[in-house]
Design an enzyme around this catalytic site. Structure first.
Site, mmCIF file in Angstrom:
data_model
loop_
_atom_site.group_PDB
_atom_site.id
_atom_site.type_symbol
_atom_site.label_atom_id
_atom_site.label_comp_id
_atom_site.label_asym_id
_atom_site.label_seq_id
_atom_site.Cartn_x
_atom_site.Cartn_y
_atom_site.Cartn_z
ATOM 1 N N GLU A 1 -0.956 -1.503 8.800
ATOM 2 C CA GLU A 1 0.495 -1.334 8.959
ATOM 3 C C GLU A 1 1.034 -2.160 10.127
ATOM 4 O OE1 GLU A 1 -1.652 0.990 8.220
ATOM 5 O OE2 GLU A 1 -0.913 1.777 6.310
ATOM 6 N N HIS B 1 0.725 13.556 4.388
ATOM 7 C CA HIS B 1 1.487 12.881 3.324
ATOM 8 C C HIS B 1 2.831 13.581 3.137
ATOM 9 C CE1 HIS B 1 -2.536 11.365 2.365
ATOM 10 N NE2 HIS B 1 -1.964 10.424 1.653
#
Ligand SMILES: Cc1ncc(C[n+]2csc(CCOP(=O)(O)OP(=O)(O)O)c2C)c(N)n1
Length: 665
Positions: free
Chosen positions: A404, A471
């Site tokens: 990322e 998540h």
């Protein structure tokens, strides 16, 4: 002291005498500037100095070997890069003194600036991020078929950062024309290299990335120049990354105040013998290309230039603080485009609206690149980019390695050379692995040196889908407090499309939160043409007079359901849509009208948007309030997995009770 002949070090026969003298002047100048800076430092006229004395041959040789339009991303010891690119000295002096004619209007110090004019993109303090930024610039070079490369520096200390690994891996996987340059100068602050890494040569790391590498004597100007010239022309023809380890030594302290007490004298003496300036000078003297008088004259000329430019900088103005100017220069001006939703409408889901906006953005902007994990052939884990590969091709729809940080840095680099990027976080939770370049690089760049970061980060977020602590997070408040970032968070399909198009068209970094629970539950008639929803503008989704309910995203939909179900009388409901900038005017107008307000968020409350808005209302609408400002959010725990625990964690079962409390207060 007698020095051994320099003949064995320098292969100078290949070059003309003019060229060798020109290089001598280039090499000498940073040395003399630094010597002057050390004097000014002792006189208290500058605040800090990171000396590159002993390492000049690397910056000068490399810069001389590259073409003028090739970007270089230097560090704090690369004065030679700036000087060899012919930046007038007075501008550098102004920069170091925080004056207006520097490159940051006094907003950042020393070498922390970029300049498009000289194709130099300076570091941020965190050392590593620029390695990935170089990948982004090189990616643009490659996509545009420019026979060009990008050079980026790091110290050996910086190679221990994850950014180094991510940047090299990305560059190798994508065959990007980047010259990664490690200046191995023996120490990172006080840490010797054997406590920094555990391999013989850092150059050997290239093998692990499937990359070519070279070791170069960083104290030998001609070796640097000739080897980099050869490697660079080869990269231009065959785009690929190459890792260079320059062996050199830091002859002074990390910064002047910290000294070199921890460095053995023998090491300093050993490297002192290899001083790049003295040894090259001696070589020119030995070959009769230079004589002592001429050398003295050249030094005198440079010293004159330094003095002249110091007096220009002395007359330069320091910045004057004007609050409105500071605030107005955090973002580049953006222009909202088509606000009218005039085209034909179709009933589509939230998720289709996101996909549709992306597609329109890609068609509209040929310079827009999408990057993310599994977004190409696989279409992304939510299938939002399904079919994009076929329409836009693999160069613009890019699967990325799992990195990322590196990819946000690539996006920053693309933007520096006029491209646009949308980065998909596979789940918003994973943005923590890319936090640094977001909050420190792209957020601050425009304010620091006027370069926008045209980057959108898509953030599939939120709970209620049984996905557990990693998540499901609502992490918008991590970003809303960072000046330089815009944060939007739609609650319905029409806004999802309009806000994403606005984000893509906006030249500033925008975090775009898309709640996963809305993807397939929110469906409505959406205009199929191109339109924007203005960033920074809330929507009054239900006008009313009895109380104000402020919310956004999935929480807003839960609020609407309760109002419908429980028949709550006459509430005014505000959908924020944008969290940063925040539409305070709509909030205050509503609260002044109703006198009662609650903010409902899916985030837990401490330090949340709800807390910020509550504080704003208390401060600005106190005398209009008939009840305390109320907040409703999730529990102060990580987000649990099991449905029973998750629904207890979420605030939605409490909405009705909380509204009752507010109305009856
Ligand atoms: C992320 C981060 N951690 C720590 C520091 C503090 N710091 C600044 S420079 C430096 C040493 C860097 O060493 P190296 O990369 O070898 O470069 P050199 O200074 O030797 O040229 C340290 C620890 C920092 N700026 N950023």
């Amino acid at each position: 002291m007698d020095h051994p002949s320099t003949e064995m070090f320098f292969a100078s026969e290949a070059y003309s005498q003019e060229f060798l003298i020109d290089l001598y002047k280039k090499l000498l100048k940073p040395r003399l500037v630094e010597e002057k800076m050390l004097i000014l430092l002792r006189q208290g006229k500058i605040s800090k100095w990171f000396a590159g004395i002993g390492q000049e041959a690397i910056s000068v040789g490399l810069t001389a070997a590259l073409q003028e339009d090739e970007y270089i991303l230097p560090m704090h010891r690369n004065l030679g890069v700036f000087i060899t690119r012919n930046i007038p000295l007075h501008r550098l002096f102004s920069q170091w003194q925080g004056k207006m004619n520097g490159f940051t209007k006094g907003r950042d110090r020393s070498f922390h600036f970029g300049t498009q004019e000289y194709k130099i993109i300076g570091m941020i303090s965190h050392l590593g991020p620029q390695l990935g930024v170089a990948d982004g610039i090189a990616l643009a070079n490659k996509l545009r078929n420019e026979k060009s490369l990008t050079a980026v520096f790091t110290g050996e200390g910086g190679t221990s950062e994850g950014d180094f690994h991510e940047a090299l891996n990305i560059a190798s996987v994508w065959a990007l024309p980047v010259l990664f340059c490690i200046e191995n100068n023996g120490y990172g602050l006080s840490t010797p290299k054997n406590e920094q890494y555990h391999c013989e040569h850092l150059a050997d790391r290239a093998k692990g990335y499937g990359m070519e590498s070279h070791i170069i004597d960083g104290n030998n100007l001609l070796e640097v120049y000739s080897k980099i010239s050869d490697i660079a022309s080869d990269i231009r023809e065959n785009p690929r990354p190459v890792l260079i380890e320059f062996k050199t030594f830091r002859m002074r302290g990390h910064e002047e105040a910290s000294g070199t007490a921890y460095v053995p004298d023998s090491l300093l003496a050993h490297w002192g013998e290899k001083d790049p300036v003295l040894r090259y000078e001696q070589h020119l003297l030995e070959r009769g290309i230079l004589n002592n008088e001429w050398a003295a004259h050249i030094k005198w000329e440079i010293k004159q230039e330094i003095e002249e430019h110091l007096s220009i900088a002395a007359n330069d103005n320091p910045p004057v603080f004007t609050e409105s100017t500071e605030l107005n220069e955090v973002f580049q001006k953006s222009h909202n485009q088509t606000l009218e939703i005039s085209s034909e409408k179709q009933e589509i889901r939230f998720i289709d609206a996101v996909s549709n906006a992306l597609k329109i953005g890609m068609r509209q902007h040929p310079n827009l690149v999408l990057m993310g994990q599994d977004i190409a052939g696989y279409g992304g884990v939510f299938k939002i980019t399904s079919g994009f590969l076929e329409e836009f091709g693999k160069h613009r729809v890019r699967n990325t390695p799992i990195c990322e940080s590196g990819i946000i840095e690539v996006a920053a680099g693309l933007s520096i050379v006029g491209m646009k990027a949308v980065v998909e976080m596979q789940f918003a939770d994973f943005v923590s692995s890319g936090f640094n370049p977001i909050v420190n690089y792209i957020a601050k760049q425009y304010y620091r040196w006027g370069q926008n970061a045209d980057v959108v980060i898509r953030m599939p977020c939120g709970a209620g889908v049984g996905a557990g602590p990693f998540h499901s997070q609502s992490n918008e408040a991590w970003f809303t407090k960072v000046p330089g970032l815009k944060v939007v968070y739609p609650s319905n399909a029409s806004d999802a499309k309009g806000l994403l198009l606005a984000a893509i068209n906006d030249p500033n970094p925008v975090l775009y939160f898309e709640h996963k629970a809305l993807y397939r539950t929110q469906k409505e008639a959406v205009a199929m043409g191109e339109y924007e929803v203005e960033i920074g503008k809330a929507a009054i989704v239900r006008p009313g007079t009895r109380l104000t309910i402020i919310s956004y995203g999935a929480a807003l939909q839960e609020v609407l359901k309760i109002i419908e179900k429980e028949n709550i009388e006459d509430p005014e409901v505000i959908d924020l849509r944008s969290l940063q900038p925040l539409d305070k005017e709509s909030i205050f107008t509503s609260v002044k009208k109703t006198g009662r307000v609650i903010i409902v968020t899916e985030d837990s409350l401490f330090g949340s948007m709800a807390s910020e808005i509550a504080a704003q209302i208390s401060e600005n609408c106190f005398e209009f309030l008939d009840a305390p400002v109320m907040r409703l959010g999730s529990l102060e725990t990580p987000i649990p997995f099991s449905p029973a625990l998750e629904s207890g964690y979420l605030p939605y079962q409490k909405i009705q009770q909380k509204l009752k409390e507010l109305i009856e207060y």
